[in-house]
Design a protein around this motif. Sequence first.
Motif, PDB file in Angstrom:
ATOM      1  N   LYS A 182       6.406 -23.926  17.731  1.00 14.70           N
ATOM      2  CA  LYS A 182       7.174 -22.680  17.779  1.00 14.70           C
ATOM      3  C   LYS A 182       7.337 -22.198  19.220  1.00 14.70           C
ATOM      4  CE  LYS A 182       8.624 -21.690  14.517  1.00 14.70           C
ATOM      5  NZ  LYS A 182       9.702 -22.360  13.733  1.00 14.70           N
ATOM      6  N   ASP A 220       5.997 -16.906   7.831  1.00 18.98           N
ATOM      7  CA  ASP A 220       6.956 -16.337   8.788  1.00 18.98           C
ATOM      8  C   ASP A 220       7.254 -17.279   9.950  1.00 18.98           C
ATOM      9  OD1 ASP A 220       4.450 -16.135   9.954  1.00 18.98           O
ATOM     10  OD2 ASP A 220       4.781 -14.132  10.781  1.00 18.98           O
ATOM     11  N   LYS A 221       6.545 -18.413  10.010  1.00 13.63           N
ATOM     12  CA  LYS A 221       6.806 -19.406  11.062  1.00 13.63           C
ATOM     13  C   LYS A 221       7.753 -20.506  10.591  1.00 13.63           C
ATOM     14  CE  LYS A 221       2.299 -18.534  13.181  1.00 13.63           C
ATOM     15  NZ  LYS A 221       0.998 -19.088  13.607  1.00 13.63           N
ATOM     16  N   THR A 272      -6.431 -26.077   6.381  1.00 16.98           N
ATOM     17  CA  THR A 272      -5.462 -27.061   6.856  1.00 16.98           C
ATOM     18  C   THR A 272      -6.150 -28.334   7.325  1.00 16.98           C
ATOM     19  OG1 THR A 272      -5.476 -26.391   9.184  1.00 16.98           O
ATOM     20  CG2 THR A 272      -4.011 -25.166   7.691  1.00 16.98           C
ATOM     21  N   LEU A 278      -2.783 -19.017   4.447  1.00 20.72           N
ATOM     22  CA  LEU A 278      -2.727 -19.445   5.851  1.00 20.72           C
ATOM     23  C   LEU A 278      -1.923 -18.492   6.727  1.00 20.72           C
ATOM     24  CD1 LEU A 278      -2.144 -23.278   5.354  1.00 20.72           C
ATOM     25  CD2 LEU A 278      -4.317 -22.094   5.752  1.00 20.72           C
ATOM     26  N   GLN A 279      -1.124 -17.652   6.093  1.00 18.31           N
ATOM     27  CA  GLN A 279      -0.279 -16.675   6.804  1.00 18.31           C
ATOM     28  C   GLN A 279       0.652 -17.355   7.821  1.00 18.31           C
ATOM     29  OE1 GLN A 279      -3.231 -13.746   8.250  1.00 18.31           O
ATOM     30  NE2 GLN A 279      -2.758 -12.497   6.457  1.00 18.31           N
ATOM     31  N   ILE A 280       1.369 -18.372   7.337  1.00 19.54           N
ATOM     32  CA  ILE A 280       2.296 -19.099   8.205  1.00 19.54           C
ATOM     33  C   ILE A 280       3.732 -19.094   7.673  1.00 19.54           C
ATOM     34  CG2 ILE A 280       0.532 -20.594   9.224  1.00 19.54           C
ATOM     35  CD1 ILE A 280       1.447 -22.796   7.281  1.00 19.54           C
ATOM     36  N   LEU A 313       0.708 -20.860   1.667  1.00 16.48           N
ATOM     37  CA  LEU A 313       1.266 -20.194   2.847  1.00 16.48           C
ATOM     38  C   LEU A 313       0.769 -18.758   2.978  1.00 16.48           C
ATOM     39  CD1 LEU A 313       4.927 -21.506   3.161  1.00 16.48           C
ATOM     40  CD2 LEU A 313       2.778 -22.524   3.891  1.00 16.48           C
ATOM     41  N   VAL A 369      -2.652 -25.600  12.594  1.00 13.39           N
ATOM     42  CA  VAL A 369      -2.093 -24.303  13.001  1.00 13.39           C
ATOM     43  C   VAL A 369      -1.805 -24.287  14.504  1.00 13.39           C
ATOM     44  CG1 VAL A 369      -2.505 -21.825  13.169  1.00 13.39           C
ATOM     45  CG2 VAL A 369      -3.109 -23.044  11.064  1.00 13.39           C
ATOM     46  N   LEU A 421       1.359 -26.235  14.974  1.00 14.78           N
ATOM     47  CA  LEU A 421       2.511 -25.438  14.560  1.00 14.78           C
ATOM     48  C   LEU A 421       2.855 -24.394  15.621  1.00 14.78           C
ATOM     49  CD1 LEU A 421       4.632 -24.627  12.438  1.00 14.78           C
ATOM     50  CD2 LEU A 421       2.862 -23.209  11.354  1.00 14.78           C
ATOM     51  N   ASP A 422       1.854 -23.735  16.154  1.00 14.35           N
ATOM     52  CA  ASP A 422       2.094 -22.737  17.209  1.00 14.35           C
ATOM     53  C   ASP A 422       2.720 -23.382  18.450  1.00 14.35           C
ATOM     54  OD1 ASP A 422       1.120 -20.693  15.643  1.00 14.35           O
ATOM     55  OD2 ASP A 422      -0.889 -20.708  16.532  1.00 14.35           O
TER      56      ASP A 422
END
Length: 211
Positions: free
Chosen positions: A91, A119-120, A79, A115-117, A112, A84, A87-88
């Motif tokens: 959220k 679900d956000k 990124t 990055l495993q994001i 995605l 990240v 983004l956190d």
Amino acid sequence: MDGVICHTNPYHAKAFAIFFDKYKIAYSDKEFEDHMYGKHNSYIMTHFFKRSIVGDELIALESEKEALFREIYKSEVTTLPNYVNFLDDLKANGFKTAVATSAPRANLELILDVLQIADKMESLLASENVALHKPNPEVYLKSAQNIGIDPVHCLVFEDSFSGVTAGLQAGMKVVGVLSSHTRDQLPPCAEYINDYYEIDAAKVKALIRQN
């Protein structure tokens, strides 16, 4: 996504260079800046091939080029600095978030997933999900509808002229992400950032509340 979540443009340029060399199509770095970054493949192909590229031919050429991009980029996915964490922060402060990209869904899923994001995000839209592409505002208006937020209460992050234009035409405020262009190369934005160390959820709230 491209130029906003990840700085993918250099990898798209590599993929297009290989692709255009195969088809003996002339190109330059300046042309990539003016006619590739932030544009949909239908526009890019038509510009560089110097003729209309539509229908099955567009699907075939787009699939070939984007497969090249994914092969080049799959081991390089990263990124923009501090994305990240930003983004956190969003959220944690109750924001709904969405990705609205001109890229094919396969590219969206690659990035995605790494990055495993996913679900956000409350909404994920790619090129296949709209009839009209940026600078048309359709993808942003659909995103706002998906997350149930009035466009005037949405904030867009964009790095390209066509993307910023799309956000503004959707009636949204826009943060210009200066990963690919200078602020002078973009339409006027509510704010500009070089990376996500320069913004947080509190700043986003303030920007959305501005008249």
